[in-house]
Design an enzyme around this catalytic site. Sequence first.
Site, mmCIF file in Angstrom:
data_model
loop_
_atom_site.group_PDB
_atom_site.id
_atom_site.type_symbol
_atom_site.label_atom_id
_atom_site.label_comp_id
_atom_site.label_asym_id
_atom_site.label_seq_id
_atom_site.Cartn_x
_atom_site.Cartn_y
_atom_site.Cartn_z
ATOM 1 N N GLY A 1 -8.080 -13.759 21.219
ATOM 2 C CA GLY A 1 -8.167 -14.895 22.142
ATOM 3 C C GLY A 1 -6.823 -15.411 22.629
ATOM 4 O O GLY A 1 -6.733 -16.536 23.121
ATOM 5 N N SER A 2 -5.784 -14.573 22.556
ATOM 6 C CA SER A 2 -4.474 -15.087 22.983
ATOM 7 C C SER A 2 -4.426 -15.304 24.508
ATOM 8 O O SER A 2 -3.736 -16.214 24.979
ATOM 9 C CB SER A 2 -3.349 -14.154 22.533
ATOM 10 O OG SER A 2 -3.475 -12.902 23.148
ATOM 11 N N ILE B 1 -19.217 -3.360 27.840
ATOM 12 C CA ILE B 1 -19.376 -3.102 29.274
ATOM 13 C C ILE B 1 -20.450 -4.042 29.807
ATOM 14 O O ILE B 1 -21.509 -4.201 29.189
ATOM 15 C CB ILE B 1 -19.747 -1.621 29.511
ATOM 16 C CG1 ILE B 1 -18.541 -0.747 29.138
ATOM 17 C CG2 ILE B 1 -20.176 -1.383 30.955
ATOM 18 C CD1 ILE B 1 -18.813 0.728 29.111
ATOM 19 N N HIS C 1 -6.209 -5.860 31.581
ATOM 20 C CA HIS C 1 -6.182 -4.566 30.886
ATOM 21 C C HIS C 1 -4.732 -4.232 30.531
ATOM 22 O O HIS C 1 -3.831 -4.395 31.366
ATOM 23 C CB HIS C 1 -6.780 -3.496 31.808
ATOM 24 C CG HIS C 1 -6.908 -2.158 31.153
ATOM 25 N ND1 HIS C 1 -7.966 -1.856 30.310
ATOM 26 C CD2 HIS C 1 -6.122 -1.065 31.187
ATOM 27 C CE1 HIS C 1 -7.813 -0.620 29.866
ATOM 28 N NE2 HIS C 1 -6.705 -0.107 30.385
ATOM 29 N N GLU D 1 0.976 -10.425 29.629
ATOM 30 C CA GLU D 1 -0.389 -10.838 30.006
ATOM 31 C C GLU D 1 -0.503 -12.355 30.040
ATOM 32 O O GLU D 1 -1.149 -12.926 30.927
ATOM 33 C CB GLU D 1 -1.411 -10.295 28.995
ATOM 34 C CG GLU D 1 -1.572 -8.792 29.032
ATOM 35 C CD GLU D 1 -2.630 -8.295 28.066
ATOM 36 O OE1 GLU D 1 -3.013 -7.127 28.175
ATOM 37 O OE2 GLU D 1 -3.068 -9.046 27.179
HETATM 38 C C1 GRF Z 1 -5.506 -7.790 25.743
HETATM 39 O O1 GRF Z 1 -4.408 -6.991 25.455
HETATM 40 C C2 GRF Z 1 -6.231 -7.304 26.971
HETATM 41 O O2 GRF Z 1 -5.412 -6.627 27.864
HETATM 42 C C3 GRF Z 1 -7.245 -6.337 26.410
HETATM 43 O O3 GRF Z 1 -7.621 -6.897 25.164
HETATM 44 C C4 GRF Z 1 -6.558 -7.693 24.655
HETATM 45 C C5 GRF Z 1 -7.142 -9.029 24.303
HETATM 46 O O4 GRF Z 1 -6.261 -9.817 23.571
HETATM 47 N N1 GRF Z 1 -8.337 -6.173 27.330
HETATM 48 P P1 GRF Z 1 -6.609 -11.334 23.257
HETATM 49 O O5 GRF Z 1 -7.972 -11.372 22.589
HETATM 50 O O6 GRF Z 1 -6.591 -12.101 24.551
HETATM 51 O O7 GRF Z 1 -5.531 -11.776 22.322
#
Ligand code: GRF
Length: 196
Positions: free
Chosen positions: A14-15, A93, A110, A176
Site C-alpha cells: 500500500g505504499s 485481473i 506498473h 512511483e
Molecule cells: C508497485 O511496485 C506497483 O508498480 C506494482 O505493485 C507494487 C505495489 O506496491 N503494480 P504498493 O502496494 O503500492 O506498495
Amino acid sequence: MSRLRVGVLASGRGSNLEALVKAARDPMYPARVVVVCANRECPALEIAKKAGITRQLFALSKYPDREARDRAMAQLLQDHGVDLVVCAGYDAILEKPFTRRFRGRIINIHPSLLPEFAGTMDAVAMALEAGVTETGCTVHVVTDDVDAGPVLAQRRVEVRPDDTVESLRERIQAEEHVLLPVLVKRIAGEALPLSI
Ligand code: GRF
C-alpha cells in the site's frame, strides 16, 4: 473546490496508496481517496483504516466467481461516487464487465517501462535478469488487455551493476510515489473518461 473522487484497488504493502493519501492531505490537491478495495488482507487496508478511509475486503472465496466479486467491488465504488479507479499494486485481473463499466476511468501503476516486462508481477526481477541498464515505472489506462492500455506517463530508473531485486524495487517505488500523485492531479484537471 470539488475534488476528484478516487477509489484505490490494492493487494499489498500500500505504499502507492499512502503516497496518494499524503498528497491529498493538502486541501489544494484536487483529488482524494474515498474508498479502498482489497482482494486479500494486506497492509493497504491498514493504511486506509488509519487514514479513516472506507475500506473493504473482497476475498474471491466469498463469491461464486471473479465476475461476481468484481461486480460487488464496482457497486461499492459506484456507491462512493468514484470518478477514477487506481490500481495500486492490485494483483488480480479485472473482469471485462468491470473494465467496461469504468471504461477510461481506471489507471494502473506498473514497475517497468511498458511495453517492456508487461503482464507479470515480477517485472523488477525480469528487468534485472534481462540485464537492461534502465527500467522504471509506468502509469497507464486499464483496458481489457493486461498492461496494454495507453501509457499516460513514465519515470526512468537506472539499473546499477550491484542492484538486487530489492534495491532496484526500492528505487522504482520511490519514483512511483512521485509519479502517481502527479498523474492523478493531472487527470483531475482533465476531462474523464480518458481516451482509450
Ligand atoms: C508497485 O511496485 C506497483 O508498480 C506494482 O505493485 C507494487 C505495489 O506496491 N503494480 P504498493 O502496494 O503500492 O506498495
